[in-house]
Write an enzyme that holds these catalytic residues in place. Structure first.
Site, PDB file in Angstrom:
ATOM      1  N   ARG A 162      -0.418  -2.005  23.007  1.00 23.23           N
ATOM      2  CA  ARG A 162      -1.637  -1.238  23.278  1.00 23.23           C
ATOM      3  C   ARG A 162      -1.752  -1.003  24.781  1.00 23.23           C
ATOM      4  NH1 ARG A 162      -6.050  -3.416  19.703  1.00 23.23           N
ATOM      5  NH2 ARG A 162      -4.755  -2.378  18.163  1.00 23.23           N
ATOM      6  N   SER A 210     -12.567   8.418  10.192  1.00 18.50           N
ATOM      7  CA  SER A 210     -13.378   7.245  10.525  1.00 18.50           C
ATOM      8  C   SER A 210     -14.072   7.379  11.877  1.00 18.50           C
ATOM      9  CB  SER A 210     -12.470   6.012  10.568  1.00 18.50           C
ATOM     10  OG  SER A 210     -11.431   6.204  11.528  1.00 18.50           O
ATOM     11  N   GLU A 248       5.367   0.565  18.030  1.00 13.51           N
ATOM     12  CA  GLU A 248       4.292   1.559  18.103  1.00 13.51           C
ATOM     13  C   GLU A 248       3.499   1.354  19.395  1.00 13.51           C
ATOM     14  OE1 GLU A 248       1.086   3.007  14.936  1.00 13.51           O
ATOM     15  OE2 GLU A 248       0.431   1.183  15.943  1.00 13.51           O
ATOM     16  N   ARG A 300       0.826  -1.216   0.000  1.00 10.84           N
ATOM     17  CA  ARG A 300       0.000   0.000   0.000  1.00 10.84           C
ATOM     18  C   ARG A 300       0.858   1.263   0.000  1.00 10.84           C
ATOM     19  NH1 ARG A 300      -2.307   2.089   4.589  1.00 10.84           N
ATOM     20  NH2 ARG A 300      -2.011   0.125   5.681  1.00 10.84           N
ATOM     21  N   THR A 304     -11.888  -1.575  18.348  1.00  8.73           N
ATOM     22  CA  THR A 304     -11.925  -3.028  18.130  1.00  8.73           C
ATOM     23  C   THR A 304     -13.093  -3.401  17.214  1.00  8.73           C
ATOM     24  OG1 THR A 304     -10.972  -3.307  20.319  1.00  8.73           O
ATOM     25  CG2 THR A 304     -11.991  -5.254  19.349  1.00  8.73           C
ATOM     26  N   LYS A 359      -9.555  10.848  13.638  1.00  8.62           N
ATOM     27  CA  LYS A 359      -9.491  10.456  12.225  1.00  8.62           C
ATOM     28  C   LYS A 359     -10.888  10.541  11.597  1.00  8.62           C
ATOM     29  CE  LYS A 359      -5.699   7.655  10.925  1.00  8.62           C
ATOM     30  NZ  LYS A 359      -5.277   6.355  10.417  1.00  8.62           N
TER      31      LYS A 359
HETATM   32  P1  0O2 Z   1      -3.196  -3.494  12.701  1.00 11.08           P
HETATM   33  O1  0O2 Z   1      -4.043  -4.639  12.354  1.00 11.08           O
HETATM   34  O2  0O2 Z   1      -3.666  -2.801  13.954  1.00 11.08           O
HETATM   35  O3  0O2 Z   1      -1.756  -3.797  12.697  1.00 11.08           O
HETATM   36  P2  0O2 Z   1      -1.927   3.337   8.092  1.00 11.08           P
HETATM   37  O4  0O2 Z   1      -1.862   3.886   6.728  1.00 11.08           O
HETATM   38  O5  0O2 Z   1      -3.014   3.944   8.910  1.00 11.08           O
HETATM   39  O6  0O2 Z   1      -1.931   1.842   8.161  1.00 11.08           O
HETATM   40  P3  0O2 Z   1       0.215   4.611   9.618  1.00 11.08           P
HETATM   41  O7  0O2 Z   1       0.399   5.924   9.013  1.00 11.08           O
HETATM   42  O8  0O2 Z   1       1.427   3.845  10.015  1.00 11.08           O
HETATM   43  O9  0O2 Z   1      -0.541   3.673   8.639  1.00 11.08           O
HETATM   44  O10 0O2 Z   1      -0.676   4.652  10.765  1.00 11.08           O
HETATM   45  P4  0O2 Z   1      -1.594   5.180  11.849  1.00 11.08           P
HETATM   46  O11 0O2 Z   1      -2.639   6.051  11.274  1.00 11.08           O
HETATM   47  O12 0O2 Z   1      -0.797   5.702  12.960  1.00 11.08           O
HETATM   48  O13 0O2 Z   1      -2.281   3.800  12.221  1.00 11.08           O
HETATM   49  C1  0O2 Z   1      -1.602   2.700  12.628  1.00 11.08           C
HETATM   50  C2  0O2 Z   1      -2.523   1.779  13.403  1.00 11.08           C
HETATM   51  O14 0O2 Z   1      -3.501   2.554  14.120  1.00 11.08           O
HETATM   52  C3  0O2 Z   1      -3.375   0.875  12.554  1.00 11.08           C
HETATM   53  O15 0O2 Z   1      -2.633  -0.251  12.221  1.00 11.08           O
HETATM   54  C4  0O2 Z   1      -4.529   0.561  13.464  1.00 11.08           C
HETATM   55  O16 0O2 Z   1      -4.157  -0.363  14.446  1.00 11.08           O
HETATM   56  C5  0O2 Z   1      -4.741   1.882  14.137  1.00 11.08           C
HETATM   57  N1  0O2 Z   1      -5.696   2.681  13.360  1.00 11.08           N
HETATM   58  C6  0O2 Z   1      -5.438   3.759  12.589  1.00 11.08           C
HETATM   59  N2  0O2 Z   1      -6.549   4.235  12.060  1.00 11.08           N
HETATM   60  C7  0O2 Z   1      -7.572   3.451  12.476  1.00 11.08           C
HETATM   61  C8  0O2 Z   1      -8.992   3.453  12.259  1.00 11.08           C
HETATM   62  O17 0O2 Z   1      -9.556   4.286  11.544  1.00 11.08           O
HETATM   63  N3  0O2 Z   1      -9.695   2.474  12.879  1.00 11.08           N
HETATM   64  C9  0O2 Z   1      -9.125   1.533  13.680  1.00 11.08           C
HETATM   65  N4  0O2 Z   1      -9.900   0.615  14.237  1.00 11.08           N
HETATM   66  N5  0O2 Z   1      -7.775   1.514  13.884  1.00 11.08           N
HETATM   67  C10 0O2 Z   1      -7.030   2.452  13.302  1.00 11.08           C
HETATM   68  P5  0O2 Z   1      -3.001  -1.167  10.963  1.00 11.08           P
HETATM   69  O18 0O2 Z   1      -1.767  -1.349  10.183  1.00 11.08           O
HETATM   70  O19 0O2 Z   1      -4.174  -0.617  10.265  1.00 11.08           O
HETATM   71  O20 0O2 Z   1      -3.445  -2.496  11.501  1.00 11.08           O
END
Ligand code: 0O2
Length: 267
Positions: free
Chosen positions: A78, A115, A140, A59, A153, A113
């Site tokens: 977390r 969302s 993170e 991506r 969640t 965000k």
């Molecule tokens: P997982 O399954 O948790 O590992 P991004 O483009 O958002 O993936 P970035 O810029 O690294 O990448 O991230 P950001 O915005 O800091 O978000 C990283 C993680 O935050 C996400 O990991 C989610 O766990 C959480 N997160 C961010 N935005 C949302 C959202 O709108 N809804 C939910 N439920 N979680 C969110 P990953 O990689 O998505 O997944």
């Protein structure tokens, strides 16, 4: 990358997650043993799955060579707090540590965000000692309240179901739910002091009861069973009154009795 190579690359991240969980859990223990409100309620962690790493690299157009540098959340922790105010305290605790170095922060609390997602993200550098020497890696930290976590969640599982194609009516509902979550957090914050006082006295009571029982157990070694039974009956009577001041007094008196026996046993 071969599967065995992935395992080798991800192993230090597993170690980092395990260590960080232990360190944050010890912070909780430390607060609770001092009868203080812990800004951390719960800690969990995970190493990102290989497919999730690959999806992110695809991506964001990240090359294999840049994976460890640019996928910042291979190790994810977390930290769940009871109140929104606790989030700042946790960030402060992290900033004060010498074993975690902050690389960047994302404030999705003041800037929710689109969302509806709210959370505070901190990317840290953390060094693990591996068999082959120290390895500095990134992790993170997602710091959020229990209410925010509940929302995230549920929303995450819906994202998974709809695979980026969330029907507008569902997305709308989620935004409304996020607003309700925000209102709930504000409401809880307004009675934070009262809730913390109640929790602290319950923690204090459980710590005192533990110390009293330990003391009674030790008395078994230095005095007669009859005497210990008498003390135990008295403790049960005091406990049943549900009067904290009474319990504290009993604890102090018991300490004096135990000290007396200790001195006697030294003679
Ligand atoms: P997982 O399954 O948790 O590992 P991004 O483009 O958002 O993936 P970035 O810029 O690294 O990448 O991230 P950001 O915005 O800091 O978000 C990283 C993680 O935050 C996400 O990991 C989610 O766990 C959480 N997160 C961010 N935005 C949302 C959202 O709108 N809804 C939910 N439920 N979680 C969110 P990953 O990689 O998505 O997944």
């Amino acid at each position: 990358m071969e599967i065995q190579l992935w395992r080798t690359v991800l192993l230090p991240y597993e170690q980092a997650v395990d260590e960080l969980i232990i360190k944050f859990r010890h912070i909780v223990k430390d607060y609770r043993s001092r009868n203080m409100h812990s800004p951390i309620e719960q800690v969990s962690g995970r190493v990102k799955s290989i497919s999730s790493i690959l999806e992110k690299m695809h991506r964001k157009g990240i090359s294999m060579e840049k994976m460890e540098e640019e996928v910042e959340d291979i190790a994810g922790i977390r930290v769940i707090c009871q109140f929104e105010e606790d989030i700042d305290i946790v960030v402060g605790l992290v900033k004060n540590r010498s074993d975690m170095q902050i690389k960047s922060e994302k404030d999705y609390l003041s800037h929710m965000k689109e969302s509806g997602y709210r959370s505070y993200h901190v990317i840290i550098y953390y060094t693990v000692e591996t068999t082959y020497g120290p390895k500095k890696l990134q992790a993170e930290l997602q710091i959020r309240t229990m209410a925010m976590d509940f929302w995230a969640t549920i929303e995450h599982s819906l994202q998974y179901k709809y695979k980026g194609d969330m029907p507008p009516h569902v997305a709308e509902r989620l935004i409304r739910a996020a607003d309700a979550i925000n209102a709930l957090d504000q409401e809880m914050s307004s009675v934070r002091g009262e809730i913390i006082n109640a929790q602290n006295s319950s923690q204090l009571q459980s710590n005192i009861v533990r110390e009293i029982l330990l003391c009674i157990e030790n008395l078994y070694k230095v005095t007669s069973e009859r005497e210990v039974r008498k003390i135990q009956d008295e403790f049960l009577r005091v406990f049943a009154t549900n009067d904290m001041a009474h319990l504290e007094r009993f604890h102090r008196e018991l300490d004096i009795i135990a000290e007396g026996y200790r001195i006697q046993s030294l003679k």
